[in-house]
Design an enzyme around this catalytic site. Sequence first.
Site, PDB file in Angstrom:
ATOM      1  N   ASN A   7      18.202  73.372 -39.246  1.00 47.87           N
ATOM      2  CA  ASN A   7      17.792  72.967 -37.903  1.00 47.87           C
ATOM      3  C   ASN A   7      16.944  71.711 -38.071  1.00 47.87           C
ATOM      4  O   ASN A   7      15.787  71.783 -38.464  1.00 47.87           O
ATOM      5  CB  ASN A   7      16.984  74.104 -37.267  1.00 47.87           C
ATOM      6  CG  ASN A   7      16.519  73.763 -35.867  1.00 47.87           C
ATOM      7  OD1 ASN A   7      16.714  72.647 -35.390  1.00 47.87           O
ATOM      8  ND2 ASN A   7      15.893  74.710 -35.208  1.00 47.87           N
ATOM      9  N   ARG A  91      22.389  73.584 -36.556  1.00 49.79           N
ATOM     10  CA  ARG A  91      22.097  73.663 -35.135  1.00 49.79           C
ATOM     11  C   ARG A  91      22.260  72.246 -34.563  1.00 49.79           C
ATOM     12  O   ARG A  91      21.696  71.289 -35.082  1.00 49.79           O
ATOM     13  CB  ARG A  91      20.665  74.128 -34.925  1.00 49.79           C
ATOM     14  CG  ARG A  91      20.295  74.105 -33.468  1.00 49.79           C
ATOM     15  CD  ARG A  91      18.821  74.316 -33.274  1.00 49.79           C
ATOM     16  NE  ARG A  91      18.522  74.305 -31.855  1.00 49.79           N
ATOM     17  CZ  ARG A  91      17.350  73.934 -31.361  1.00 49.79           C
ATOM     18  NH1 ARG A  91      16.375  73.560 -32.147  1.00 49.79           N
ATOM     19  NH2 ARG A  91      17.160  73.946 -30.071  1.00 49.79           N
ATOM     20  N   HIS A 180      19.101  76.586 -25.512  1.00 44.37           N
ATOM     21  CA  HIS A 180      18.826  77.914 -26.090  1.00 44.37           C
ATOM     22  C   HIS A 180      20.063  78.815 -26.030  1.00 44.37           C
ATOM     23  O   HIS A 180      19.934  80.042 -26.050  1.00 44.37           O
ATOM     24  CB  HIS A 180      17.696  78.668 -25.340  1.00 44.37           C
ATOM     25  CG  HIS A 180      16.353  78.026 -25.388  1.00 44.37           C
ATOM     26  ND1 HIS A 180      15.543  77.912 -24.268  1.00 44.37           N
ATOM     27  CD2 HIS A 180      15.668  77.471 -26.417  1.00 44.37           C
ATOM     28  CE1 HIS A 180      14.415  77.315 -24.606  1.00 44.37           C
ATOM     29  NE2 HIS A 180      14.460  77.033 -25.896  1.00 44.37           N
ATOM     30  N   ARG A 241       5.783  71.584 -20.898  1.00 47.15           N
ATOM     31  CA  ARG A 241       6.722  70.977 -19.933  1.00 47.15           C
ATOM     32  C   ARG A 241       6.524  71.596 -18.566  1.00 47.15           C
ATOM     33  O   ARG A 241       6.333  72.817 -18.448  1.00 47.15           O
ATOM     34  CB  ARG A 241       8.170  71.204 -20.371  1.00 47.15           C
ATOM     35  CG  ARG A 241       8.559  70.454 -21.603  1.00 47.15           C
ATOM     36  CD  ARG A 241      10.060  70.642 -21.879  1.00 47.15           C
ATOM     37  NE  ARG A 241      10.352  70.446 -23.273  1.00 47.15           N
ATOM     38  CZ  ARG A 241      11.062  71.277 -24.024  1.00 47.15           C
ATOM     39  NH1 ARG A 241      11.607  72.363 -23.499  1.00 47.15           N
ATOM     40  NH2 ARG A 241      11.268  71.015 -25.284  1.00 47.15           N
ATOM     41  N   GLU A 385      18.125  83.161 -33.911  1.00 45.86           N
ATOM     42  CA  GLU A 385      19.091  82.069 -33.773  1.00 45.86           C
ATOM     43  C   GLU A 385      19.733  81.719 -35.115  1.00 45.86           C
ATOM     44  O   GLU A 385      20.911  81.366 -35.168  1.00 45.86           O
ATOM     45  CB  GLU A 385      18.394  80.837 -33.172  1.00 45.86           C
ATOM     46  CG  GLU A 385      18.095  81.046 -31.685  1.00 45.86           C
ATOM     47  CD  GLU A 385      17.059  80.083 -31.126  1.00 45.86           C
ATOM     48  OE1 GLU A 385      15.863  80.273 -31.449  1.00 45.86           O
ATOM     49  OE2 GLU A 385      17.427  79.162 -30.405  1.00 45.86           O
TER      50      GLU A 385
END
Length: 398
Positions: A7, A91, A180, A241, A385
Site C-alpha cells: 500500500n 492497493r 474504501h 476532513r 483490507e
Amino acid sequence: MNVLVINCGSSSLKFQLINSESEQCIAKGLCERIGIDGSMITYSPAGGEKEVTVTPMADHTDAIRLVLEALTNEKTGVVKSLDEIGAVGHRVVHGGEKFSGSVVITDEVMAAVEECNDLAPLHNPANLIGINACKKLMPDTPMVGVFDTAFHQTMPEEAYMYGLPYEYYQKYKIRRYGFHGTSHSYVSKRAAEVLGVPYESLKTIVCHLGNGASVSAVKNGKCVDTSMGLTPLEGLIMGTRSGDIDPAIIEFIAHKENKSIDDVMSILNKKSGVLGLSDNLSSDFRDLEAGYNNGDENAIRTMKTYCYHVAKYIGAYTAAMNGVDVICFTAGIGENAPLVRRLTCGYLGYLGITLDEEANGKRGEDLVISTPDSATKVMVIPTNEELAIARETVRLVG
Ligand code: ADP
C-alpha cells in the site's frame, strides 16, 4: 503461496506478507519519509521483535529493496529467498470507471491507471511508483491491482450522478466513485458469513469509521450507494476532513478570510472534521471519548454531531435499499469506540434496534452487539483490507 501486499503513499509504504493457505500475516511493516531526511523502516515478523531502522531511502525502489531485504534477512527474515513470494497485490486508490474488479497488472493496466491520475492526484501516482519499483526488483513475480473504487462500480446511475451539468460527467467523468471499497466488500461478506446467511440475500449497511470514514449500502452482495464521492472529501465528518457541506461555504470562507480556493480546500481536508469541530481538541477519538466522559463541551458537541451524521446516512441507505438487515461498524473508530456505536444506534429506534450494552463494550472479534430480539442486527466486524487484497491476488494469479 505467500503474497506481498503493498500500500504505497507518496512518502510512505505499508507492507504485509500473507500466507494464502493459513491466511496469516507472516510479517508486516512500514517505510516512512521516503525521499525525505530521516527515512525509516519498521519491520515486525509475526511472533518476533519489532525493529525500527533509520536508513536513507532516496525513492520507492530503495524502500521496496529494504522491505525485500528485511523479509529475506538471514536472522530475522521470514522467507529464505524471493522465490518464496508468489505474487504481489497492490492497493490502487482510483480505478475510475475502467476497473470494476481487481486485475493482473500489465502495461495496458498501468496506462489505464495513469489515466485516472487526474481523479486522485495524491494517490494514484504514488501507487504507480510502488508498482514500478516492485516490477524492477521482482520482474518475474505476477502483480495484481486491487482498487478502492472497484466495489462501488455496481452503484446505479441515480446513486452516482450529481445534480451538475451533464457535460461535466461526459467531459471529465465527474460522478460519485466511493472509496474504501475493499473494506466495504470484506466486511459485508464477513457479516453474512458470521450470520450464516447467503450474502446475496442480505441488505447491509457498512460504517467504515477510521481517520477517513465512509458508509455504504450493500444489497444482495452489490454496492448500491456510498458516502464518499468524486474524492474522499464527501460524506461523513472525518478526522480532519469536513465531509458534506454546503458548497457555497467554500466561496464564503475564501471571501471572508481572503483565501484562495486551494487554501480553502486544504482547510476542508486537513483542518476540519472532528479536529476543527472540536476547536482543535483532537482528531483522535480516544481523546474525544475521554473529553465527552469528562463533560468537555468541545468533545460533546463533536461526538454528538459526528454520530448524528452517521445515523443520517444509515437512514438514507435504509431508504435506498427499502430496508436493512444488518448494520456493521468497522475500522479504528467503528471497532474500538463503543460510545460512537451507542450514540449512533440511539437514533435508530425506528429500525427496532436494541443494543446489547455488554456486547457493545467488548473488543476484537466479529461480534453481534444488538440483542437477540433486535429487529435489525448490529455488528462489529474488524476490517482486514490486506487479507482481502491477498485473496484477490491469489484468485487472479493463484
Ligand atoms: P486510517 O486507516 O483511516 O488511518 P484507522 O482505521 O486506523 O484509520 O482509524 C484510526 C482512528 O481510530 C484513530 O484516529 C482513532 O480516532 C481511532 N481509534 C483507534 N483506537 C481507538 C480506541 N481504542 N478508542 C477510540 N478510538 C480509537
